[in-house]
Design a protein around this motif. Structure first.
Motif, PDB file in Angstrom:
ATOM      1  N   VAL A  91     -11.329   9.471  -0.218  1.00  0.00           N
ATOM      2  CA  VAL A  91     -11.600   8.728   1.013  1.00  0.00           C
ATOM      3  C   VAL A  91     -10.399   7.881   1.407  1.00  0.00           C
ATOM      4  O   VAL A  91     -10.058   7.774   2.596  1.00  0.00           O
ATOM      5  CB  VAL A  91     -12.858   7.846   0.834  1.00  0.00           C
ATOM      6  CG1 VAL A  91     -13.026   6.883   2.009  1.00  0.00           C
ATOM      7  CG2 VAL A  91     -14.095   8.714   0.679  1.00  0.00           C
ATOM      8  N   GLU A  92      -9.741   7.290   0.433  1.00  0.00           N
ATOM      9  CA  GLU A  92      -8.556   6.481   0.732  1.00  0.00           C
ATOM     10  C   GLU A  92      -7.475   7.318   1.413  1.00  0.00           C
ATOM     11  O   GLU A  92      -6.801   6.855   2.341  1.00  0.00           O
ATOM     12  CB  GLU A  92      -8.016   5.858  -0.555  1.00  0.00           C
ATOM     13  CG  GLU A  92      -6.832   4.929  -0.333  1.00  0.00           C
ATOM     14  CD  GLU A  92      -6.333   4.299  -1.617  1.00  0.00           C
ATOM     15  OE1 GLU A  92      -5.252   3.693  -1.599  1.00  0.00           O
ATOM     16  OE2 GLU A  92      -7.033   4.415  -2.648  1.00  0.00           O
ATOM     17  N   THR A  93      -7.314   8.555   0.981  1.00  0.00           N
ATOM     18  CA  THR A  93      -6.326   9.443   1.605  1.00  0.00           C
ATOM     19  C   THR A  93      -6.719   9.773   3.036  1.00  0.00           C
ATOM     20  O   THR A  93      -5.875   9.794   3.942  1.00  0.00           O
ATOM     21  CB  THR A  93      -6.199  10.744   0.788  1.00  0.00           C
ATOM     22  OG1 THR A  93      -5.816  10.430  -0.552  1.00  0.00           O
ATOM     23  CG2 THR A  93      -5.147  11.661   1.395  1.00  0.00           C
ATOM     24  N   ILE A  94      -8.004  10.018   3.262  1.00  0.00           N
ATOM     25  CA  ILE A  94      -8.480  10.378   4.599  1.00  0.00           C
ATOM     26  C   ILE A  94      -8.267   9.234   5.594  1.00  0.00           C
ATOM     27  O   ILE A  94      -7.859   9.447   6.739  1.00  0.00           O
ATOM     28  CB  ILE A  94      -9.962  10.784   4.550  1.00  0.00           C
ATOM     29  CG1 ILE A  94     -10.120  12.118   3.805  1.00  0.00           C
ATOM     30  CG2 ILE A  94     -10.547  10.904   5.954  1.00  0.00           C
ATOM     31  CD1 ILE A  94     -11.564  12.542   3.605  1.00  0.00           C
ATOM     32  N   VAL A 113     -19.448   7.153  -2.015  1.00  0.00           N
ATOM     33  CA  VAL A 113     -18.360   6.321  -1.523  1.00  0.00           C
ATOM     34  C   VAL A 113     -18.564   6.082  -0.038  1.00  0.00           C
ATOM     35  O   VAL A 113     -18.898   7.008   0.706  1.00  0.00           O
ATOM     36  CB  VAL A 113     -16.986   6.992  -1.758  1.00  0.00           C
ATOM     37  CG1 VAL A 113     -15.860   6.113  -1.232  1.00  0.00           C
ATOM     38  CG2 VAL A 113     -16.783   7.298  -3.236  1.00  0.00           C
ATOM     39  N   GLN A 114     -18.352   4.859   0.387  1.00  0.00           N
ATOM     40  CA  GLN A 114     -18.430   4.535   1.818  1.00  0.00           C
ATOM     41  C   GLN A 114     -17.255   3.641   2.186  1.00  0.00           C
ATOM     42  O   GLN A 114     -16.922   2.686   1.474  1.00  0.00           O
ATOM     43  CB  GLN A 114     -19.745   3.831   2.144  1.00  0.00           C
ATOM     44  CG  GLN A 114     -19.896   3.483   3.617  1.00  0.00           C
ATOM     45  CD  GLN A 114     -21.302   3.034   3.973  1.00  0.00           C
ATOM     46  OE1 GLN A 114     -22.280   3.549   3.430  1.00  0.00           O
ATOM     47  NE2 GLN A 114     -21.424   2.084   4.884  1.00  0.00           N
ATOM     48  N   PHE A 115     -16.620   3.989   3.314  1.00  0.00           N
ATOM     49  CA  PHE A 115     -15.535   3.164   3.847  1.00  0.00           C
ATOM     50  C   PHE A 115     -15.871   2.775   5.275  1.00  0.00           C
ATOM     51  O   PHE A 115     -16.260   3.635   6.078  1.00  0.00           O
ATOM     52  CB  PHE A 115     -14.209   3.917   3.812  1.00  0.00           C
ATOM     53  CG  PHE A 115     -13.084   3.156   4.485  1.00  0.00           C
ATOM     54  CD1 PHE A 115     -12.324   2.254   3.752  1.00  0.00           C
ATOM     55  CD2 PHE A 115     -12.810   3.329   5.830  1.00  0.00           C
ATOM     56  CE1 PHE A 115     -11.301   1.541   4.365  1.00  0.00           C
ATOM     57  CE2 PHE A 115     -11.794   2.623   6.456  1.00  0.00           C
ATOM     58  CZ  PHE A 115     -11.035   1.719   5.726  1.00  0.00           C
ATOM     59  N   PRO A 116     -15.720   1.474   5.613  1.00  0.00           N
ATOM     60  CA  PRO A 116     -15.322   0.383   4.724  1.00  0.00           C
ATOM     61  C   PRO A 116     -16.462  -0.026   3.793  1.00  0.00           C
ATOM     62  O   PRO A 116     -17.630   0.072   4.141  1.00  0.00           O
ATOM     63  CB  PRO A 116     -14.953  -0.736   5.692  1.00  0.00           C
ATOM     64  CG  PRO A 116     -15.749  -0.453   6.917  1.00  0.00           C
ATOM     65  CD  PRO A 116     -15.844   1.034   7.025  1.00  0.00           C
ATOM     66  N   VAL A 167      -7.709  17.840   1.656  1.00  0.00           N
ATOM     67  CA  VAL A 167      -7.913  16.774   0.678  1.00  0.00           C
ATOM     68  C   VAL A 167      -9.111  17.097  -0.215  1.00  0.00           C
ATOM     69  O   VAL A 167      -9.066  16.919  -1.435  1.00  0.00           O
ATOM     70  CB  VAL A 167      -8.127  15.426   1.396  1.00  0.00           C
ATOM     71  CG1 VAL A 167      -8.434  14.323   0.380  1.00  0.00           C
ATOM     72  CG2 VAL A 167      -6.897  15.056   2.210  1.00  0.00           C
ATOM     73  N   ILE A 168     -10.179  17.588   0.400  1.00  0.00           N
ATOM     74  CA  ILE A 168     -11.375  17.958  -0.374  1.00  0.00           C
ATOM     75  C   ILE A 168     -11.068  19.121  -1.314  1.00  0.00           C
ATOM     76  O   ILE A 168     -11.456  19.114  -2.492  1.00  0.00           O
ATOM     77  CB  ILE A 168     -12.526  18.322   0.579  1.00  0.00           C
ATOM     78  CG1 ILE A 168     -12.974  17.083   1.347  1.00  0.00           C
ATOM     79  CG2 ILE A 168     -13.702  18.924  -0.190  1.00  0.00           C
ATOM     80  CD1 ILE A 168     -13.950  17.373   2.470  1.00  0.00           C
TER      81      ILE A 168
END
Length: 630
Positions: free
Chosen positions: A220-223, A248-251, A500-501
């Protein structure tokens, strides 16, 4: 000597008179539960304890620890100790002040000033260290008392915060913490396995795997590196059981300081409805057609030949059985179960397109992940969950919350033949990788309205199944937000989420396969095969370099072989998790033999072997014989 912090883990206490009174109070509360409306038993007990000082310093009801499936702490209760004075009981004030000033490290004048305030209870120091607590106890000063309370602490901070949730005033408000209170009520009112819970404060073992969680965090950080305006959710599930192993959830947010975040940011995307892109609705529609063929003809026509008019009743049954129209279970916290989008969202493109019949326009990421997983896992019905077991705080026995007695292991959503055909459809519609997995992606544009006007949003969805047939691991990534603005020459190319996945899947699959293998060893099922084909060798090779990089530079001491005989597999693995030897496991049940022997230095030893045997096959004489041989 450095002082230990005053914030520390709860220690076991032997019950005295206070504990006996608590039991009487609990019995009275449970007996009069129906007289107090919506107030739950545990809430009443907490209120009674909080208002009675004779009990608050004794056996307080304390929340247990939440662990990931490898016994890594996710949420713990930490004890805070404070010191206060009762002004009417003080004797020899000057000597008391001088003694406390030395222990607390404050000026005597400051303590004198506080005592002159005239209050009946005067707080002299909060969150004192353990050494300060012990010194004050040793002084045995008249009118000076210690007060204990517990605070919830989340050592992983931002990691899996939306899944774990948070606590306010010792009551869970969201996530697993909300579900924990439901379990406490069960502990107080029901019996498990014919045996009443020994005490409150039980621990809970989650299906969450922090190793897999961290890989998804990096994904997720890369995305979002060049897309700070998006919201991203990434979720991994054991496709064969419904266990959520990463979320994982962003933010994200820090549950230790949840009050500073907005309500919108605290909401869990996993259980919130989203619009389904056309490709995913088409996959579900065609899956229903394949199922309808099999139900009515007894055979399956290849999906590529064409789709006939589908029986609407058959479709609706499939949505219900696969979990597509289901709300989130209690494991995932306090949510209203609404399947409708909030007002202000609607589809931009309304041009005439394919007929999706009764395929829902919306579904939560959890419902979509569950439904697709059940369609490609061989057809087994699954229910998503994150709480695996309750652990008794005294005996450390595990009481499984999901087993053959209460899950859907004997039920099917579709037949194996139908599932295989749906998997072929998924492969044809998506992109297959070199390791036997497949990823399907699509997006849909939505428009939002607010007091600031209208804006465009883009919702991208990615679903991966590994392997493509009889999937053992499933992954769903949703990217919500962004704009439809025209790219300029200065536009910086963002990371392709699909790539990325694809890069993360090999490591995710290996780690899940290892965890799955341990679970199979611990609780085998007759005739059950692990859903990972020969391609696993390719996966191991693909991640070998990255794994070696992670291990590079580690200088951990080899240590000694711990004593494992008589322990369960989970406890043994916990003791061995920092050892560098390769572990081999034989049998099921509890450990009856280990190599090398307990206390042996592991310097230069490459392999450790433990042999297990079912409890009903292990007699006292057998264990004594094993121990005497060493």
């Amino acid at each position: 000597m450095s002082r230990r912090t005053g914030l520390r883990k709860r220690q076991k206490k032997k019950g005295g008179l206070g504990g006996f009174l608590v039991l009487i109070l609990v019995g009275g509360v449970l007996g009069g539960w129906q007289l107090v409306g919506d107030v739950t038993p545990i809430m009443l007990v907490r209120q009674i304890i909080a208002t009675d000082s004779s009990l608050s310093g004794g056996d307080e009801i304390v929340r247990g620890t939440l662990y990931d499936r490898n016994y890594k702490e996710v949420a713990v209760s930490m004890e805070r100790v404070s010191v206060f004075a009762r002004s009417r009981e003080l004797q020899a004030v000057d000597e008391t002040v001088d003694s406390l000033a030395t222990v607390l490290g404050v000026k005597a004048e400051a303590i004198h000033k506080m005592l002159l305030a005239g209050e009946s209870r005067i707080w002299l120091g909060r969150n004192i260290s353990q050494e300060q607590e012990e010194e004050i106890k040793a002084l045995n000063l008249d009118g000076i008392y210690l007060h204990r309370e517990h605070s919830r602490y989340y050592p992983q901070q931002l990691v899996a915060a939306h899944l774990v949730g948070f606590v306010q005033d010792d009551s869970g408000l969201t996530g697993v913490e909300f579900y924990y209170d439901k379990l406490v009520q069960k502990m107080l009112t029901e019996e498990q396995e014919g045996q009443r819970w020994r005490s409150s404060g039980q621990h809970v073992l989650l299906t969450l795997d922090l190793k897999i969680q961290h890989i998804l965090e990096d994904l997720v950080e890369t995305i979002v590196a060049d897309r700070p305006d998006v919201k991203v959710g990434a979720y991994a599930m054991d496709a064969g059981t419904g266990a959520v192993i990463a979320s994982v959830q962003f933010p994200s947010f820090n549950p230790n300081t949840y009050r500073k975040y907005s309500q919108e940011l605290l909401e869990n995307m996993l259980v919130q409805p989203m619009l389904l892109p056309p490709t995913f609705r088409g996959l579900l529609r065609d899956s229903a057609f394949i199922q309808y063929q099999f139900e009515n003809r007894g055979y399956i026509q290849p999906w590529s030949i064409g789709v006939e008019k589908v029986n609407l009743g058959s479709q609706l049954r499939l949505w219900e059985n696969s979990g597509l129209k289901s709300g989130a279970p209690q494991d995932f916290g306090n949510n209203d179960g609404s399947l409708e989008l909030p007002s202000g969202f609607y589809i931009v493109e309304r041009t005439k397109g394919p007929d999706f019949a009764t395929v829902p326009e919306t579904a939560s990421p959890l419902a979509l992940l569950t439904s697709l997983s059940s369609l490609v896992n061989g057809g087994k019905k699954i229910r998503p969950y994150v709480a695996q077991a309750v652990i008794d705080a005294e005996s450390w026995d595990e009481f499984q919350l999901h087993n053959e007695k209460n899950d859907f292991s004997a039920e099917t959503v579709v037949s194996t033949e139908v599932s295989n055909e749906i998997s072929r459809l998924l492969v044809a519609s998506g992109k297959k990788d070199d390791f036997g997995g497949v990823t399907l992606k699509d997006s849909i544009h939505v428009s939002t309205s607010s007091t600031d006007g209208f804006g465009y949003r883009n919702n991208e969805v990615y679903f991966s199944a590994v392997p493509a047939h009889k999937a053992g691991l499933s992954l769903l990534v949703t990217i919500q937000g962004g704009t439809r603005s025209v790219r300029t020459k200065q536009y910086k190319k963002t990371a392709d989420p699909g790539e990325v996945i694809a890069a993360a899947l090999p490591r995710l699959t290996v780690l899940q396969q290892v965890g799955k293998s341990i679970a199979v060893v611990a609780e085998p099922e007759d005739g059950e095969n692990v859903n990972y084909p020969v391609e696993l060798d390719k996966l191991r090779q693909a991640v070998k370099e990255s794994l070696e990089e992670n291990l590079a530079g580690t200088t951990a001491e080899p240590g000694e072989m711990p004593s494992l005989v008589g322990l369960s597999l989970r406890k043994s693995l916990r003791l061995l998790q920092d050892k560098q030897c390769q572990l081999r496991i034989f049998g099921t049940g509890r450990v009856v033999e280990q190599t090398p022997a307990a206390g042996t230095s592991l310097q230069g030893i490459e392999e450790c072997v433990i042999r297990l045997q079912r409890q009903d096959d292990v007699s006292l004489e057998t264990l004594e014989e094993k121990l005497s041989d060493k």
